[in-house]
Design a protein around this motif. Sequence first.
Motif, PDB file in Angstrom:
ATOM      1  N   UNK A 137      -1.606   8.253 -61.566  1.00  0.00           N
ATOM      2  CA  UNK A 137      -2.678   8.035 -60.586  1.00  0.00           C
ATOM      3  C   UNK A 137      -2.254   8.686 -59.277  1.00  0.00           C
ATOM      4  N   UNK A 138      -3.053   9.634 -58.799  1.00  0.00           N
ATOM      5  CA  UNK A 138      -2.680  10.317 -57.560  1.00  0.00           C
ATOM      6  C   UNK A 138      -3.652  10.064 -56.420  1.00  0.00           C
ATOM      7  N   UNK A 139      -4.860   9.632 -56.708  1.00  0.00           N
ATOM      8  CA  UNK A 139      -5.835   9.405 -55.646  1.00  0.00           C
ATOM      9  C   UNK A 139      -6.338   7.984 -55.653  1.00  0.00           C
ATOM     10  N   UNK A 140      -6.189   7.295 -54.533  1.00  0.00           N
ATOM     11  CA  UNK A 140      -6.720   5.946 -54.403  1.00  0.00           C
ATOM     12  C   UNK A 140      -7.433   5.832 -53.067  1.00  0.00           C
ATOM     13  N   UNK A 141      -8.276   4.833 -52.954  1.00  0.00           N
ATOM     14  CA  UNK A 141      -9.013   4.567 -51.726  1.00  0.00           C
ATOM     15  C   UNK A 141      -8.645   3.190 -51.199  1.00  0.00           C
ATOM     16  N   UNK A 142      -8.947   2.996 -49.931  1.00  0.00           N
ATOM     17  CA  UNK A 142      -8.866   1.653 -49.362  1.00  0.00           C
ATOM     18  C   UNK A 142     -10.268   1.264 -48.921  1.00  0.00           C
ATOM     19  N   UNK A 143     -10.522  -0.010 -48.885  1.00  0.00           N
ATOM     20  CA  UNK A 143     -11.774  -0.516 -48.342  1.00  0.00           C
ATOM     21  C   UNK A 143     -11.541  -0.670 -46.844  1.00  0.00           C
ATOM     22  N   UNK A 144     -11.899   0.357 -46.111  1.00  0.00           N
ATOM     23  CA  UNK A 144     -11.605   0.397 -44.680  1.00  0.00           C
ATOM     24  C   UNK A 144     -12.262  -0.757 -43.932  1.00  0.00           C
ATOM     25  N   UNK A 145     -13.472  -1.108 -44.317  1.00  0.00           N
ATOM     26  CA  UNK A 145     -14.152  -2.225 -43.649  1.00  0.00           C
ATOM     27  C   UNK A 145     -13.385  -3.530 -43.837  1.00  0.00           C
ATOM     28  N   UNK A 146     -12.890  -3.754 -45.049  1.00  0.00           N
ATOM     29  CA  UNK A 146     -12.112  -4.961 -45.319  1.00  0.00           C
ATOM     30  C   UNK A 146     -10.826  -4.980 -44.497  1.00  0.00           C
ATOM     31  N   UNK A 147     -10.136  -3.849 -44.446  1.00  0.00           N
ATOM     32  CA  UNK A 147      -8.870  -3.795 -43.710  1.00  0.00           C
ATOM     33  C   UNK A 147      -9.074  -3.939 -42.206  1.00  0.00           C
ATOM     34  N   UNK A 148     -10.144  -3.364 -41.678  1.00  0.00           N
ATOM     35  CA  UNK A 148     -10.413  -3.490 -40.246  1.00  0.00           C
ATOM     36  C   UNK A 148     -10.859  -4.896 -39.864  1.00  0.00           C
ATOM     37  N   UNK A 149     -11.310  -5.669 -40.831  1.00  0.00           N
ATOM     38  CA  UNK A 149     -11.733  -7.036 -40.536  1.00  0.00           C
ATOM     39  C   UNK A 149     -10.556  -8.009 -40.456  1.00  0.00           C
ATOM     40  N   UNK A 150      -9.368  -7.543 -40.830  1.00  0.00           N
ATOM     41  CA  UNK A 150      -8.182  -8.409 -40.768  1.00  0.00           C
ATOM     42  C   UNK A 150      -7.764  -8.619 -39.308  1.00  0.00           C
ATOM     43  N   UNK A 151      -7.031  -9.697 -39.041  1.00  0.00           N
ATOM     44  CA  UNK A 151      -6.518  -9.915 -37.681  1.00  0.00           C
ATOM     45  C   UNK A 151      -5.613  -8.757 -37.236  1.00  0.00           C
ATOM     46  N   UNK A 152      -5.621  -8.474 -35.959  1.00  0.00           N
ATOM     47  CA  UNK A 152      -4.882  -7.348 -35.400  1.00  0.00           C
ATOM     48  C   UNK A 152      -3.389  -7.401 -35.726  1.00  0.00           C
ATOM     49  N   UNK A 153      -2.779  -8.577 -35.734  1.00  0.00           N
ATOM     50  CA  UNK A 153      -1.347  -8.657 -36.014  1.00  0.00           C
ATOM     51  C   UNK A 153      -1.022  -8.193 -37.436  1.00  0.00           C
ATOM     52  N   UNK A 154      -1.967  -8.255 -38.352  1.00  0.00           N
ATOM     53  CA  UNK A 154      -1.747  -7.720 -39.700  1.00  0.00           C
ATOM     54  C   UNK A 154      -1.836  -6.194 -39.713  1.00  0.00           C
ATOM     55  N   UNK A 155      -2.711  -5.621 -38.889  1.00  0.00           N
ATOM     56  CA  UNK A 155      -2.859  -4.155 -38.837  1.00  0.00           C
ATOM     57  C   UNK A 155      -1.518  -3.488 -38.562  1.00  0.00           C
ATOM     58  N   UNK A 156      -0.802  -3.985 -37.589  1.00  0.00           N
ATOM     59  CA  UNK A 156       0.454  -3.373 -37.164  1.00  0.00           C
ATOM     60  C   UNK A 156       1.477  -3.396 -38.295  1.00  0.00           C
ATOM     61  N   UNK A 157       1.519  -4.499 -39.033  1.00  0.00           N
ATOM     62  CA  UNK A 157       2.531  -4.626 -40.085  1.00  0.00           C
ATOM     63  C   UNK A 157       2.180  -3.841 -41.349  1.00  0.00           C
ATOM     64  N   UNK A 158       0.896  -3.533 -41.580  1.00  0.00           N
ATOM     65  CA  UNK A 158       0.539  -2.832 -42.820  1.00  0.00           C
ATOM     66  C   UNK A 158       0.273  -1.341 -42.625  1.00  0.00           C
TER      67      UNK A 158
END
Length: 114
Positions: free
Chosen positions: A79-100
């Motif tokens: 598997x070489x191509x994957x996507x992220x659900x950007x809307x889901x990730x942006x909805x997380x608390x800011x302190x999680x953004x920095x760590x991931x």
Amino acid sequence: MSGNHHVLRLVLSCHKITAQVTSPSSSSIIAMASSSEQEFVARYRSNLNRFPYSQTFWDAKVASRVSEKLALRLQDIGIIGIEIDLCEELSRPLHHHIRVLLLFDFVQARPPCG
């Protein structure tokens, strides 16, 4: 997000981070890596006894290592191509953004949903 790509999903808690990639056709998990794996046990145990006590047992370094393990597993199964659900990730608390952020180094993000 289109429905024909493998999707990276994160499961986050204060104790662990789990990254899993799901199949586009069945939504079943095809590859996974987690901070609860054997490699991280000693670090987790040391965090249990540290002072001052912290409720968070993983950080950006652990997230980065989890992403490396997941990338290797994906490479092994071709598997070489994957996507992220950007809307889901942006909805997380800011302190999680920095760590991931390091976890997403190997992911080609799609344009924001709208």
